[in-house]
Design an enzyme around this catalytic site. Structure first.
Site, PDB file in Angstrom:
ATOM      1  N   ARG A  24       0.826  -1.217   0.000  1.00 44.00           N
ATOM      2  CA  ARG A  24       0.000   0.000   0.000  1.00 44.00           C
ATOM      3  C   ARG A  24       0.861   1.268   0.000  1.00 44.00           C
ATOM      4  NH1 ARG A  24      -4.060  -1.952   4.554  1.00 44.00           N
ATOM      5  NH2 ARG A  24      -5.124  -3.622   3.448  1.00 44.00           N
ATOM      6  N   ARG A  28      -3.824   6.309   0.803  1.00 40.22           N
ATOM      7  CA  ARG A  28      -4.461   7.474   1.426  1.00 40.22           C
ATOM      8  C   ARG A  28      -3.562   8.276   2.357  1.00 40.22           C
ATOM      9  NH1 ARG A  28      -9.594   4.768   4.045  1.00 40.22           N
ATOM     10  NH2 ARG A  28      -8.181   2.970   4.034  1.00 40.22           N
ATOM     11  N   ARG A  37      -7.478  10.773  -6.239  1.00 39.24           N
ATOM     12  CA  ARG A  37      -8.717  10.024  -6.049  1.00 39.24           C
ATOM     13  C   ARG A  37      -9.930  10.959  -6.134  1.00 39.24           C
ATOM     14  NH1 ARG A  37     -10.355   5.469  -1.512  1.00 39.24           N
ATOM     15  NH2 ARG A  37     -12.601   5.628  -1.789  1.00 39.24           N
ATOM     16  N   ASP A  74      -6.838  -3.334  -7.378  1.00 38.10           N
ATOM     17  CA  ASP A  74      -7.504  -3.928  -6.232  1.00 38.10           C
ATOM     18  C   ASP A  74      -7.604  -5.428  -6.450  1.00 38.10           C
ATOM     19  OD1 ASP A  74     -10.279  -4.699  -4.671  1.00 38.10           O
ATOM     20  OD2 ASP A  74      -9.219  -3.054  -3.701  1.00 38.10           O
ATOM     21  N   TYR A 151     -14.647 -12.988  -0.070  1.00 39.02           N
ATOM     22  CA  TYR A 151     -15.469 -11.837  -0.421  1.00 39.02           C
ATOM     23  C   TYR A 151     -16.634 -12.233  -1.335  1.00 39.02           C
ATOM     24  CZ  TYR A 151     -11.840  -8.772   1.476  1.00 39.02           C
ATOM     25  OH  TYR A 151     -10.953  -8.137   2.307  1.00 39.02           O
TER      26      TYR A 151
END
Length: 348
Positions: A24, A28, A37, A74, A151
């Site tokens: 990562r 963010r 973004r 992702d 998921y």
């Protein structure tokens, strides 16, 4: 390559200093990422725009002397391309409109075409590789079959994924059918990334640590091995090194090493010296600083870097990384302190 430390370490060859990249590393915690973004309008709009995906991939390399770039994407792109309807609810994480709950749901799944439904990922890889211009290697990646199945069956994120666990106990053959479809799709997806320009490939088994030992071997390790075997047999990817990272599954490192992969990620709950003893000298180890250490002072980060480097020792085959991804609240200057400490202390 202008900087091939990462690839050399992945081959367990000598390097001038330990290479470092961070899971990562584009994210963010960087203000420039947040701005891009916002420009994209949503996370998925960012992922599906090759130019913007390239921009955020390169952002951390402009700030820090990292030794590898990783594709910005992702892990859920593959099930999304299978028609499950991925969307991200603000503050709630990923959700699927069409979760997989029955044999009929599995029957409807097709193997996505990497240059069709997933063309935007391949275009991003090609764009990033061109823009890197040999500066550092590019890592492509995918989620593991078990993690993606978690998921797909649950339909959203979860702390313990009760629905996929119930399926593996109540309907093991259906779970195996699902995992096989996903494994073949992931292998094809990764091979296409290699053909598009990825110079290393990584499989994230984020939820492997949820499984008891017997279930891990049957429902996770088996399919990780299938992916490595398919990649090594595919002319597009057979020369591209593969890293497996199964978080919380350090007791399975020997089995993971036996898949034929080139490197193993190690989370922060095991010393690298213990991991090295388990897998021998010919598998690269990647890790394994606790991500929370980046909340500490630069001096404390430097001490932790020294401890991790000492734990592995001076033998080849170490790629410095975190034991999981950077959290959004980390200060960029703390990442800079980490990268500088890795290069300086390992060179010394």
């Amino acid at each position: 390559m202008k900087n091939d430390r990462f690839l050399r370490a992945l081959r367990c060859e000598p390097v001038d200093c330990t290479p470092v990249w961070l899971m990562r590393q584009a994210g963010r915690y960087l203000p420039e990422y947040r701005a891009t973004r916002a420009q994209a309008g949503s996370f998925m709009a960012l992922c599906t725009n090759p130019e913007l995906a390239c921009e955020v991939t390169l952002q951390p390399l402009r700030r820090f002397a990292l030794d590898a770039a990783i594709l910005f994407s992702d892990i859920l792109t593959v099930p999304d391309a299978m028609g499950l309807g991925l969307h991200f609810a603000e503050g709630e994480g990923p959700k699927f409109r069409n979760p997989v709950r029955s044999a009929a749901d599995i029957d409807r799944l097709g193997q996505p075409d990497p240059e069709g439904e997933l063309r935007y990922v391949m275009d991003a890889v090609r764009t990033i590789r061109r823009e890197l211009d040999g500066r550092v290697p590019l890592i492509g990646f995918a989620g593991s079959p078990w993690t993606l199945a978690c998921y797909m069956v649950q339909g959203e994120g979860s702390a313990n994924f009760p629905l996929p666990k119930a399926m593996l106990w109540n309907e093991p053959q259906q779970m195996h059918r699902l995992l096989d479809i996903v494994a073949r799709s992931v292998a094809s997806y990764l091979a296409a990334q290699a053909a598009a320009g990825a110079q290393a490939l990584m499989v994230f088994d984020t939820w492997g640590g949820l499984l008891a030992p017997a279930q891990f071997q049957e429902f996770s390790l088996r399919y990780l091995g299938q992916i490595v075997a398919e990649l090594k047999a595919d002319p597009r990817a057979r020369e591209v090194p593969v890293i497996l990272f199964s978080k919380g599954a350090n007791g399975h490192l020997p089995g993971l090493a036996a898949t034929g992969c080139n490197g193993l990620g190690v989370d922060w709950t095991m010393d690298l010296s213990s991991a090295r003893a388990l897998v021998g000298p010919h598998i690269a180890l990647q890790g394994n600083l606790d991500p929370a250490a980046l909340q500490a002072s630069p001096e404390a980060i430097r001490r932790e870097v020294a401890r991790v480097l000492a734990s592995h020792g001076k033998n080849p085959g170490h790629i410095f990384n975190l034991g999981h991804g950077i959290t959004p609240d980390v200060k960029p200057e703390h990442v800079a302190a980490l990268v500088e400490a890795v290069h300086e202390l390992s060179q010394a």
